[in-house]
Design a protein around this motif. Sequence first.
Motif, PDB file in Angstrom:
ATOM      1  N   VAL A  89     -40.452 -85.711 -56.406  1.00 53.83           N
ATOM      2  CA  VAL A  89     -40.376 -84.745 -55.311  1.00 53.83           C
ATOM      3  C   VAL A  89     -39.603 -83.479 -55.696  1.00 53.83           C
ATOM      4  CG1 VAL A  89     -40.734 -86.430 -53.474  1.00 53.83           C
ATOM      5  CG2 VAL A  89     -38.412 -85.978 -54.286  1.00 53.83           C
ATOM      6  N   TRP A  90     -38.950 -83.514 -56.855  1.00 55.34           N
ATOM      7  CA  TRP A  90     -38.189 -82.343 -57.317  1.00 55.34           C
ATOM      8  C   TRP A  90     -37.932 -82.514 -58.806  1.00 55.34           C
ATOM      9  CZ3 TRP A  90     -33.258 -81.678 -59.435  1.00 55.34           C
ATOM     10  CH2 TRP A  90     -32.751 -80.373 -59.411  1.00 55.34           C
ATOM     11  N   GLN A  91     -37.956 -81.391 -59.524  1.00 56.53           N
ATOM     12  CA  GLN A  91     -37.755 -81.443 -60.967  1.00 56.53           C
ATOM     13  C   GLN A  91     -37.102 -80.154 -61.436  1.00 56.53           C
ATOM     14  OE1 GLN A  91     -41.512 -82.336 -62.760  1.00 56.53           O
ATOM     15  NE2 GLN A  91     -40.586 -83.389 -64.472  1.00 56.53           N
ATOM     16  N   TYR A  92     -36.186 -80.279 -62.393  1.00 55.64           N
ATOM     17  CA  TYR A  92     -35.531 -79.114 -62.990  1.00 55.64           C
ATOM     18  C   TYR A  92     -35.597 -79.260 -64.504  1.00 55.64           C
ATOM     19  CZ  TYR A  92     -32.119 -75.405 -63.745  1.00 55.64           C
ATOM     20  OH  TYR A  92     -31.505 -74.240 -64.125  1.00 55.64           O
ATOM     21  N   ARG A  93     -36.331 -78.382 -65.148  1.00 55.33           N
ATOM     22  CA  ARG A  93     -36.454 -78.398 -66.614  1.00 55.33           C
ATOM     23  C   ARG A  93     -35.562 -77.308 -67.192  1.00 55.33           C
ATOM     24  NH1 ARG A  93     -42.533 -79.365 -66.004  1.00 55.33           N
ATOM     25  NH2 ARG A  93     -42.638 -81.605 -66.319  1.00 55.33           N
ATOM     26  N   SER A  94     -34.607 -77.727 -67.987  1.00 54.52           N
ATOM     27  CA  SER A  94     -33.647 -76.797 -68.578  1.00 54.52           C
ATOM     28  C   SER A  94     -34.252 -76.010 -69.725  1.00 54.52           C
ATOM     29  CB  SER A  94     -32.430 -77.575 -69.081  1.00 54.52           C
ATOM     30  OG  SER A  94     -31.841 -78.288 -68.021  1.00 54.52           O
ATOM     31  N   LYS A  95     -33.743 -74.806 -69.896  1.00 55.33           N
ATOM     32  CA  LYS A  95     -34.189 -73.944 -70.982  1.00 55.33           C
ATOM     33  C   LYS A  95     -33.198 -73.940 -72.149  1.00 55.33           C
ATOM     34  CE  LYS A  95     -37.125 -71.107 -68.122  1.00 55.33           C
ATOM     35  NZ  LYS A  95     -37.738 -72.263 -67.563  1.00 55.33           N
ATOM     36  N   SER A  96     -32.002 -74.496 -71.916  1.00 53.80           N
ATOM     37  CA  SER A  96     -30.993 -74.625 -72.972  1.00 53.80           C
ATOM     38  C   SER A  96     -30.085 -75.797 -72.599  1.00 53.80           C
ATOM     39  CB  SER A  96     -30.163 -73.344 -73.097  1.00 53.80           C
ATOM     40  OG  SER A  96     -29.202 -73.267 -72.055  1.00 53.80           O
ATOM     41  N   THR A  97     -29.194 -76.157 -73.503  1.00 51.78           N
ATOM     42  CA  THR A  97     -28.276 -77.266 -73.208  1.00 51.78           C
ATOM     43  C   THR A  97     -27.261 -76.888 -72.129  1.00 51.78           C
ATOM     44  OG1 THR A  97     -26.758 -76.650 -74.980  1.00 51.78           O
ATOM     45  CG2 THR A  97     -28.507 -78.215 -75.526  1.00 51.78           C
ATOM     46  N   PHE A  98     -27.100 -75.596 -71.871  1.00 52.67           N
ATOM     47  CA  PHE A  98     -26.166 -75.128 -70.845  1.00 52.67           C
ATOM     48  C   PHE A  98     -26.822 -75.025 -69.471  1.00 52.67           C
ATOM     49  CE2 PHE A  98     -24.742 -73.405 -74.888  1.00 52.67           C
ATOM     50  CZ  PHE A  98     -23.416 -73.814 -74.906  1.00 52.67           C
ATOM     51  N   ASP A  99     -28.136 -74.985 -69.443  1.00 47.39           N
ATOM     52  CA  ASP A  99     -28.919 -74.763 -68.219  1.00 47.39           C
ATOM     53  C   ASP A  99     -29.120 -76.089 -67.491  1.00 47.39           C
ATOM     54  OD1 ASP A  99     -30.670 -73.769 -66.291  1.00 47.39           O
ATOM     55  OD2 ASP A  99     -32.402 -73.849 -67.632  1.00 47.39           O
ATOM     56  N   ARG A 100     -28.309 -76.322 -66.469  1.00 44.76           N
ATOM     57  CA  ARG A 100     -28.386 -77.560 -65.693  1.00 44.76           C
ATOM     58  C   ARG A 100     -28.106 -77.251 -64.226  1.00 44.76           C
ATOM     59  NH1 ARG A 100     -26.997 -81.921 -69.348  1.00 44.76           N
ATOM     60  NH2 ARG A 100     -26.774 -80.940 -71.358  1.00 44.76           N
ATOM     61  N   PRO A 101     -28.731 -78.001 -63.331  1.00 44.16           N
ATOM     62  CA  PRO A 101     -28.389 -77.819 -61.922  1.00 44.16           C
ATOM     63  C   PRO A 101     -26.973 -78.346 -61.660  1.00 44.16           C
ATOM     64  CG  PRO A 101     -29.921 -79.645 -62.195  1.00 44.16           C
ATOM     65  CD  PRO A 101     -29.760 -79.010 -63.539  1.00 44.16           C
ATOM     66  N   SER A 102     -26.280 -77.712 -60.738  1.00 44.35           N
ATOM     67  CA  SER A 102     -24.946 -78.194 -60.360  1.00 44.35           C
ATOM     68  C   SER A 102     -25.091 -79.474 -59.535  1.00 44.35           C
ATOM     69  CB  SER A 102     -24.222 -77.129 -59.535  1.00 44.35           C
ATOM     70  OG  SER A 102     -24.855 -76.996 -58.266  1.00 44.35           O
ATOM     71  N   VAL A 103     -24.003 -80.183 -59.348  1.00 42.57           N
ATOM     72  CA  VAL A 103     -24.025 -81.373 -58.490  1.00 42.57           C
ATOM     73  C   VAL A 103     -24.436 -80.973 -57.077  1.00 42.57           C
ATOM     74  CG1 VAL A 103     -22.616 -83.200 -57.462  1.00 42.57           C
ATOM     75  CG2 VAL A 103     -22.385 -82.678 -59.895  1.00 42.57           C
ATOM     76  N   ASP A 104     -23.952 -79.825 -56.605  1.00 44.28           N
ATOM     77  CA  ASP A 104     -24.348 -79.361 -55.268  1.00 44.28           C
ATOM     78  C   ASP A 104     -25.852 -79.126 -55.191  1.00 44.28           C
ATOM     79  OD1 ASP A 104     -21.766 -79.504 -54.211  1.00 44.28           O
ATOM     80  OD2 ASP A 104     -21.303 -77.428 -54.751  1.00 44.28           O
ATOM     81  N   ASP A 105     -26.447 -78.576 -56.253  1.00 46.71           N
ATOM     82  CA  ASP A 105     -27.896 -78.364 -56.287  1.00 46.71           C
ATOM     83  C   ASP A 105     -28.640 -79.704 -56.257  1.00 46.71           C
ATOM     84  OD1 ASP A 105     -27.564 -75.602 -56.422  1.00 46.71           O
ATOM     85  OD2 ASP A 105     -27.791 -75.531 -58.608  1.00 46.71           O
ATOM     86  N   LEU A 106     -28.126 -80.679 -56.993  1.00 48.68           N
ATOM     87  CA  LEU A 106     -28.756 -82.007 -57.015  1.00 48.68           C
ATOM     88  C   LEU A 106     -28.692 -82.660 -55.639  1.00 48.68           C
ATOM     89  CD1 LEU A 106     -27.285 -83.293 -60.396  1.00 48.68           C
ATOM     90  CD2 LEU A 106     -29.628 -82.491 -59.994  1.00 48.68           C
ATOM     91  N   LEU A 107     -27.541 -82.565 -54.996  1.00 45.53           N
ATOM     92  CA  LEU A 107     -27.394 -83.151 -53.653  1.00 45.53           C
ATOM     93  C   LEU A 107     -28.288 -82.440 -52.639  1.00 45.53           C
ATOM     94  CD1 LEU A 107     -23.525 -83.651 -53.714  1.00 45.53           C
ATOM     95  CD2 LEU A 107     -25.267 -85.461 -53.827  1.00 45.53           C
ATOM     96  N   ALA A 108     -28.403 -81.111 -52.758  1.00 44.94           N
ATOM     97  CA  ALA A 108     -29.268 -80.339 -51.861  1.00 44.94           C
ATOM     98  C   ALA A 108     -30.733 -80.743 -52.053  1.00 44.94           C
ATOM     99  CB  ALA A 108     -29.096 -78.845 -52.106  1.00 44.94           C
ATOM    100  N   ALA A 109     -31.150 -81.011 -53.289  1.00 46.71           N
ATOM    101  CA  ALA A 109     -32.524 -81.445 -53.542  1.00 46.71           C
ATOM    102  C   ALA A 109     -32.797 -82.782 -52.869  1.00 46.71           C
ATOM    103  CB  ALA A 109     -32.774 -81.545 -55.052  1.00 46.71           C
TER     104      ALA A 109
END
Length: 163
Positions: A136-156
Amino acid sequence: MSIEATDFSLPNVGPGPDPLSLSALAADHDFALLLFQRDHYCTNCRKQVQTVAGRYEEFAERETEVVSIVPEPPENVREWQDSYDLPYPLVADPETEAGDAYDQPVRFGFLGDWSDFLGRMPEAVLIDLRSSPEIVWQYRSKSTFDRPSVDDLLAAIDDARDG
Protein backbone atom coordinates in the motif's frame (compact mmCIF):
# COMPACT_ATOMS: atom_id res chain seq x y z
CA MET A 1 -1.01 1.60 -5.05
CA SER A 2 -2.43 -1.82 -3.96
CA ILE A 3 -0.12 -4.39 -5.53
CA GLU A 4 -0.17 -7.99 -4.32
CA ALA A 5 2.67 -8.63 -1.86
CA THR A 6 5.07 -11.52 -2.40
CA ASP A 7 5.42 -13.87 0.56
CA PHE A 8 8.88 -15.01 1.60
CA SER A 9 10.46 -17.24 4.22
CA LEU A 10 13.79 -16.00 5.57
CA PRO A 11 15.98 -16.72 8.62
CA ASN A 12 15.07 -14.42 11.52
CA VAL A 13 17.72 -13.62 14.14
CA GLY A 14 15.47 -11.19 16.06
CA PRO A 15 12.17 -11.62 17.92
CA GLY A 16 9.35 -13.51 16.20
CA PRO A 17 9.10 -16.69 14.19
CA ASP A 18 12.16 -18.25 12.57
CA PRO A 19 11.98 -18.51 9.65
CA LEU A 20 9.88 -15.40 9.18
CA SER A 21 7.19 -15.08 6.53
CA LEU A 22 4.48 -12.53 5.74
CA SER A 23 1.86 -15.22 6.24
CA ALA A 24 3.13 -15.78 9.80
CA LEU A 25 2.88 -12.05 10.56
CA ALA A 26 -0.65 -11.78 9.18
CA ALA A 27 -2.07 -13.78 12.09
CA ASP A 28 -1.17 -11.09 14.66
CA HIS A 29 -0.69 -7.82 12.75
CA ASP A 30 -2.65 -5.51 10.45
CA PHE A 31 0.46 -4.25 8.65
CA ALA A 32 4.07 -5.20 8.02
CA LEU A 33 6.68 -2.52 7.40
CA LEU A 34 9.62 -4.00 5.52
CA LEU A 35 12.84 -2.03 5.81
CA PHE A 36 15.27 -3.27 3.18
CA GLN A 37 18.84 -2.40 4.16
CA ARG A 38 21.91 -1.84 2.00
CA ASP A 39 24.27 -4.26 3.75
CA HIS A 40 25.76 -5.31 7.08
CA TYR A 41 28.35 -2.49 7.09
CA CYS A 42 26.04 0.43 6.25
CA THR A 43 26.18 2.95 9.11
CA ASN A 44 22.98 4.69 7.95
CA CYS A 45 21.19 1.32 8.02
CA ARG A 46 22.43 0.69 11.54
CA LYS A 47 21.20 4.14 12.62
CA GLN A 48 17.80 3.50 11.04
CA VAL A 49 17.20 0.19 12.83
CA GLN A 50 18.14 1.78 16.15
CA THR A 51 15.95 4.85 15.56
CA VAL A 52 12.97 2.67 14.66
CA ALA A 53 13.65 0.47 17.71
CA GLY A 54 13.55 3.57 19.92
CA ARG A 55 10.02 4.31 18.69
CA TYR A 56 8.88 0.72 18.18
CA GLU A 57 5.94 1.13 20.59
CA GLU A 58 4.34 3.59 18.13
CA PHE A 59 4.42 0.91 15.41
CA ALA A 60 3.05 -1.72 17.81
CA GLU A 61 0.17 0.64 18.73
CA ARG A 62 -0.70 0.68 15.02
CA GLU A 63 -0.73 -3.15 14.85
CA THR A 64 2.31 -2.95 12.58
CA GLU A 65 5.28 -5.29 12.69
CA VAL A 66 8.54 -3.79 11.53
CA VAL A 67 10.85 -6.20 9.72
CA SER A 68 14.41 -5.22 8.85
CA ILE A 69 15.82 -7.21 5.92
CA VAL A 70 19.57 -7.34 5.38
CA PRO A 71 21.05 -8.89 2.21
CA GLU A 72 23.64 -10.84 4.17
CA PRO A 73 24.04 -14.31 5.74
CA PRO A 74 22.46 -14.90 9.18
CA GLU A 75 25.80 -14.77 11.03
CA ASN A 76 26.42 -11.19 9.83
CA VAL A 77 22.88 -10.11 10.63
CA ARG A 78 23.10 -11.70 14.08
CA GLU A 79 25.87 -9.21 14.92
CA TRP A 80 23.30 -6.40 14.57
CA GLN A 81 20.90 -8.18 16.91
CA ASP A 82 23.69 -8.84 19.44
CA SER A 83 24.69 -5.16 19.29
CA TYR A 84 21.28 -3.47 19.21
CA ASP A 85 18.81 -5.94 20.76
CA LEU A 86 16.09 -4.94 18.31
CA PRO A 87 12.47 -5.50 19.47
CA TYR A 88 11.33 -6.58 15.99
CA PRO A 89 12.28 -9.25 13.44
CA LEU A 90 15.69 -8.92 11.80
CA VAL A 91 15.99 -11.23 8.84
CA ALA A 92 18.83 -12.37 6.63
CA ASP A 93 18.29 -12.34 2.87
CA PRO A 94 21.64 -13.69 1.62
CA GLU A 95 20.30 -14.61 -1.84
CA THR A 96 18.37 -11.29 -2.04
CA GLU A 97 15.15 -13.28 -2.55
CA ALA A 98 12.93 -10.69 -0.85
CA GLY A 99 14.99 -7.73 -2.06
CA ASP A 100 14.54 -8.84 -5.65
CA ALA A 101 10.84 -9.67 -5.19
CA TYR A 102 10.22 -6.12 -3.92
CA ASP A 103 12.44 -4.45 -6.54
CA GLN A 104 14.94 -3.09 -4.03
CA PRO A 105 17.01 -0.54 -5.97
CA VAL A 106 20.49 -1.82 -6.78
CA ARG A 107 22.08 0.73 -9.04
CA PHE A 108 23.28 4.16 -8.04
CA GLY A 109 22.50 6.76 -10.68
CA PHE A 110 24.56 6.78 -13.87
CA LEU A 111 27.27 4.71 -12.18
CA GLY A 112 24.85 1.80 -12.14
CA ASP A 113 25.14 1.56 -15.90
CA TRP A 114 28.78 0.77 -15.35
CA SER A 115 28.78 -1.37 -12.19
CA ASP A 116 26.48 -2.87 -9.54
CA PHE A 117 29.41 -2.69 -7.10
CA LEU A 118 27.89 0.27 -5.28
CA GLY A 119 25.27 -2.05 -3.86
CA ARG A 120 21.66 -2.03 -2.88
CA MET A 121 19.84 1.11 -1.86
CA PRO A 122 17.46 1.16 1.12
CA GLU A 123 13.76 0.68 0.54
CA ALA A 124 10.67 0.80 2.79
CA VAL A 125 7.55 -1.18 1.88
CA LEU A 126 4.26 -1.11 3.81
CA ILE A 127 2.08 -4.18 3.41
CA ASP A 128 -1.57 -4.35 4.45
CA LEU A 129 -2.09 -7.81 5.96
CA ARG A 130 -5.77 -7.40 6.83
CA SER A 131 -7.02 -9.34 3.81
CA SER A 132 -4.92 -10.53 0.90
CA PRO A 133 -1.44 -9.07 1.59
CA GLU A 134 -0.92 -6.05 -0.62
CA ILE A 135 1.65 -3.30 -0.95
CA VAL A 136 0.00 0.00 0.00
CA TRP A 137 3.06 2.28 0.21
CA GLN A 138 6.66 2.14 -0.95
CA TYR A 139 9.73 4.36 -0.68
CA ARG A 140 12.73 3.61 -2.91
CA SER A 141 15.88 5.39 -1.82
CA LYS A 142 18.25 7.04 -4.24
CA SER A 143 21.24 6.91 -1.86
CA THR A 144 22.17 5.38 1.49
CA PHE A 145 21.22 8.71 3.12
CA ASP A 146 17.78 8.90 1.45
CA ARG A 147 15.31 7.33 3.88
CA PRO A 148 11.87 8.22 5.18
CA SER A 149 11.81 9.51 8.75
CA VAL A 150 10.03 7.53 11.47
CA ASP A 151 7.29 10.19 11.35
CA ASP A 152 6.91 9.59 7.60
CA LEU A 153 6.68 5.83 8.18
CA LEU A 154 4.03 6.26 10.88
CA ALA A 155 2.07 8.68 8.66
CA ALA A 156 2.10 6.10 5.83
CA ILE A 157 0.61 3.53 8.22
CA ASP A 158 -2.04 5.99 9.39
CA ASP A 159 -2.92 6.91 5.80
CA ALA A 160 -3.19 3.25 4.79
CA ARG A 161 -5.43 2.47 7.78
CA ASP A 162 -7.68 5.47 7.10
CA GLY A 163 -7.61 5.16 3.33
